[in-house]
Scaffold this active site. Structure first.
Site, short mmCIF file in Angstrom:
data_model
loop_
_atom_site.label_atom_id
_atom_site.label_comp_id
_atom_site.label_asym_id
_atom_site.label_seq_id
_atom_site.Cartn_x
_atom_site.Cartn_y
_atom_site.Cartn_z
N TRP A 11 0.82 -1.21 0.00
CA TRP A 11 0.00 0.00 0.00
C TRP A 11 0.85 1.26 0.00
O TRP A 11 0.41 2.31 -0.49
CB TRP A 11 -1.01 -0.02 1.16
CG TRP A 11 -2.04 -1.06 0.91
CD1 TRP A 11 -2.24 -2.21 1.63
CD2 TRP A 11 -3.00 -1.09 -0.17
NE1 TRP A 11 -3.25 -2.95 1.07
CE2 TRP A 11 -3.74 -2.30 -0.03
CE3 TRP A 11 -3.29 -0.25 -1.21
CZ2 TRP A 11 -4.75 -2.65 -0.92
CZ3 TRP A 11 -4.31 -0.60 -2.10
CH2 TRP A 11 -5.02 -1.79 -1.94
N ASP B 82 -1.52 6.42 6.36
CA ASP B 82 -2.61 5.56 5.89
C ASP B 82 -2.92 4.56 7.02
O ASP B 82 -2.15 3.64 7.27
CB ASP B 82 -2.14 4.83 4.62
CG ASP B 82 -3.20 3.90 4.05
OD1 ASP B 82 -4.25 3.71 4.69
OD2 ASP B 82 -2.95 3.36 2.95
N LYS C 5 -12.13 -1.93 6.39
CA LYS C 5 -11.36 -2.86 7.20
C LYS C 5 -11.86 -2.83 8.64
O LYS C 5 -12.40 -3.79 9.14
CB LYS C 5 -9.86 -2.51 7.15
CG LYS C 5 -9.10 -2.92 5.89
CD LYS C 5 -9.70 -2.50 4.60
CE LYS C 5 -8.96 -2.96 3.36
NZ LYS C 5 -7.98 -2.03 2.85
C1 PLP Z 1 -7.39 -1.54 1.55
C2 PLP Z 1 -6.28 -0.54 1.69
C3 PLP Z 1 -6.13 0.53 0.78
C4 PLP Z 1 -7.00 0.70 -0.45
O1 PLP Z 1 -8.29 1.04 -0.13
P1 PLP Z 1 -9.39 1.36 -1.26
O2 PLP Z 1 -10.55 1.79 -0.44
O3 PLP Z 1 -9.62 0.09 -2.02
O4 PLP Z 1 -8.87 2.43 -2.14
C5 PLP Z 1 -5.13 1.44 1.01
N1 PLP Z 1 -4.30 1.31 2.07
C6 PLP Z 1 -4.41 0.30 2.94
C7 PLP Z 1 -3.46 0.22 4.10
C8 PLP Z 1 -5.41 -0.65 2.78
O5 PLP Z 1 -5.52 -1.67 3.66
#
Ligand code: PLP
Length: 361
Positions: free
Chosen positions: A102, A172, A196
């Protein structure tokens, strides 16, 4: 009806009580004669739901008043691109610490707009560690420093907030927000896709220090401008009302369960059960992450060969343990242990792992 234990990495399991409440309110919300998903986002009903969700999230995470909270469509990946547009001049340097898949995506999303300095990377060792802060090569004039708090695919997690001095730290937190207490004041910006730990896919939460919104950034339409979204309470256009509502129910559930302290406790218990089953397997199960950087949320692991990996996935599914197949970038098995996965789920998986090893080891 039997709800299985769901180890999906995202979209992920939701609390059963939240799903039941949403089911009850599906046809008619709170005596309003219609579902919340059928009402105007500017009507008093949804405005109250939206405000309550923000207030609950502020209480849950402990978000100070000098931070704005946004509920936006577009997912975490969209926020990754918006960081450069809102907070860096065209071509300006931004520092990224790369610890997994990511982080790579985050870099890719800003690359058209800025100069990315990869200040540190664990790619050479297969993303099995967090590079020590002392090894980071930060720029003198970076617009911000970006980290991925928890790498959902590689299973590596920052266990401390790195000190990057005066430069704002952007993170993030898609796969670990609200999983333990968090000192928001150490960050300039925190973003997370909801699917998540916070709710259903389709809404992202952005927590941003208000003074950063005064940066000019880059030419952009107002729909890409965080300041415009803040000024309009995330209702610059039609927000994802159903997702926002459902995330709000999840926030209420987390508060009622005891808040982030309680989830930190449960998440330590759950991840301890799975890492215990791995570490006590005499090498039958293998997790390659350096112990100090192991994620509490996502645990990738491997069996001795791919035939056993595949057998583990199919037999675990038959035993009511869903979605344990690893991400294709890594292979093997992955267990995601988000807040809504009960401790009993991790107990069941650890017991299954021991039994499977006895039969196949
Ligand atoms: C799932 C995830 C993303 C991407 O998320 P989207 O909503 O599909 O754009 C980005 N960063 C992390 C750490 C993730 O777990």
């Amino acid at each position: 009806m039997t709800r299985a234990f769901n180890f999906s990495a995202g979209p992920a399991t939701l609390p059963e009580s939240v799903l039941r409440q949403a089911q009850e309110e599906m046809l008619e919300w709170n005596g309003a004669g219609a579902s919340i998903v059928e009402m105007s986002h500017r009507g008093p009903e949804f405005m109250a739901v939206a405000a309550q969700a923000e207030a609950d999230l502020r209480r849950l995470i402990g978000i100070p008043d000098d931070y704005a909270v946004l509920f936006l469509a577009g997912g975490a990946t969209t926020q990754q691109a918006l960081l450069a547009l809102n907070f860096a001049q065209p071509g300006q340097t931004v520092d990224y610490v790369l610890t997994g898949h990511w982080g790579k995506t985050a870099i890719k999303q800003v690359s058209p707009y800025v100069t990315v300095n990869v200040a540190a990377s664990s790619e050479a060792n297969g993303f099995h560690d967090i590079p020590a802060r002392a090894s980071w090569q930060l720029s003198d004039d970076a617009a911000y420093v970006h980290i991925t708090a928890n790498e959902t695919i590689h299973g590596v997690e920052f266990r401390d907030t790195p000190d990057v001095g005066e430069v704002p730290l952007f993170a993030d937190f898609s796969s670990s927000i609200a999983s333990e207490p968090l000192d928001v004041s150490k960050y300039g910006l925190i973003y997370a896709g909801a699917q998540k730990n916070l709710g259903p896919v389709g809404v992202s939460v952005v927590i941003v220090r208000r003074d950063l919104l005064e940066r000019s950034g880059q030419p952009r339409a107002d729909i890409f401008d965080y300041g415009s979204h803040v000024a309009r309470d995330s209702m610059l256009n039609t927000p994802p009302t159903w997702n926002w509502y459902l995330a709000g129910l999840v926030f209420q559930w987390m508060l009622a369960e005891g808040g982030v302290e309680e989830f930190a406790r449960r998440n330590a218990v759950k991840s301890g059960l799975i890492y215990g089953a791995i570490d006590q397997s005499g090498g039958f199960y293998r997790n390659e992450v350096v112990p100090a950087a192991r994620s509490r949320m996502n645990i990738p692991f491997f069996l001795p060969d791919d035939t056993l990996n595949a057998r583990f996935v199919s037999e675990s599914k038959a035993a009511g343990l869903l979605a344990l197949k690893g991400h294709k970038a890594v292979g093997g098995i992955r267990a995601s242990l988000y807040n809504a996965l009960p401790v009993e789920g991790a107990q069941a998986l650890a017991a299954f792992m021991r039994d499977f090893q006895q039969r196949n080891g």
